[in-house]
Design a protein around this motif. Structure first.
Motif, short mmCIF file in Angstrom:
data_model
loop_
_atom_site.label_atom_id
_atom_site.label_comp_id
_atom_site.label_asym_id
_atom_site.label_seq_id
_atom_site.Cartn_x
_atom_site.Cartn_y
_atom_site.Cartn_z
N VAL A 24 0.84 -1.19 0.00
CA VAL A 24 0.00 0.00 0.00
C VAL A 24 0.88 1.24 0.00
O VAL A 24 1.82 1.33 0.78
N GLU A 26 0.39 5.06 0.75
CA GLU A 26 -0.45 6.15 1.24
C GLU A 26 0.46 7.35 1.45
O GLU A 26 1.69 7.23 1.41
N ASN A 27 -0.14 8.52 1.67
CA ASN A 27 0.67 9.74 1.77
C ASN A 27 1.73 9.67 2.86
O ASN A 27 2.76 10.32 2.74
N ASP A 28 1.52 8.89 3.90
CA ASP A 28 2.55 8.82 4.94
C ASP A 28 3.68 7.86 4.57
O ASP A 28 4.70 7.80 5.24
#
Length: 134
Positions: A24, A26-28
């Motif tokens: 995955v 994700e922005n983090d």
């Protein structure tokens, strides 16, 4: 002034499962906000991609399938990074020249970018790029 040492490999989450693995982004997971995603595929044998630098944009490249080399240049130094794992990507900071080459058969390169396409953000001439680094 950015250098090739500012670009780095980042391992993203990999969920192991007997039915197949899952990763995955994700922005983090990456050090910038995603604004555009595109991918390169069906690259002919011996072809090269890239051959430019960005003034402001950052990119995160992943070999979703197969492998390829990313040649990074900062005007003084050069390094080659081989991408061949779908859960490890290369964060390329702004101000770094990149060339993609040695694509294996069936290679797919996913690119996550920090901005939408803006031609004015590209430096497509290496001499101009080198002079911008001084």
């Amino acid at each position: 002034m950015t250098t090739i040492h500012d670009s780095n490999l980042i391992e993203i989450t990999k969920v192991n499962d007997v039915r197949g693995n899952l990763s995955v982004i994700e922005n983090d997971a990456i050090p910038f906000e995603m604004k555009r995603i595109y991918y390169l595929y069906d690259i002919p044998s011996g072809a090269k991609r890239g051959g430019h630098s960005h003034i402001d944009q950052h990119e995160f490249l992943i070999a979703l399938s197969g492998s390829f080399d990313v040649v990074l240049k900062d005007g003084k130094e050069q390094k080659t990074v081989t991408l061949n794992r779908p859960n490890v990507g290369l964060h390329i900071v702004n101000g770094i020249w990149r060339e993609l080459k040695n694509f294996s058969s069936g290679a797919v390169c996913l690119v996550v970018a920090s901005d939408v396409f803006k031609e004015e953000d590209y430096i497509r001439n290496f001499k101009k790029f080198k002079s911008s680094k001084n």
